[in-house]
Design a protein around this motif. Sequence first.
Motif: not given
Length: 127
Positions: A65-68, A83-86, A107-111, A122-124
């Motif tokens: 997706g957009e910006e893995p 992150q950009a795709a959410g 926007n997901p960051h860590g997993i 996630v971040a806003k």
Amino acid sequence: MANVGNGSIWRIDAATNRIKRIVVGSQPTDVAVAFGSAWVPCLGRNAIWRIDAATGKVEAVIPTGEEPLAFAAGAGAIWVTNQAAGTISRIDPDTNTVVKTIRLGFNPHGIAVARGAVWVAVAKGLI
């Protein structure tokens, strides 16, 4: 080690301290080994690269997706934050394909994957 500046990862031989540079897509953000391969999400290519851990050869480039940004291995899959795709992409390591995309609305960051659950930070907005 992921090297964002020149689009590569480095494989360091622990016995000899020799470094092998492996070129991947632009802007690699992470690297780890799972399912016999090194996995590298690349922001600039919107894909995760699968590299044979023994040979250093690229096995697959899997569009996500957009910006893995980050990924984790567990529950029989590779999980990638876009992150950009959410979204989160679930990759089947047997077929090298995305088998599920989960929309989060943030926007997901860590997993991380543990005890049958996938945990996501996630971040806003984008960093």
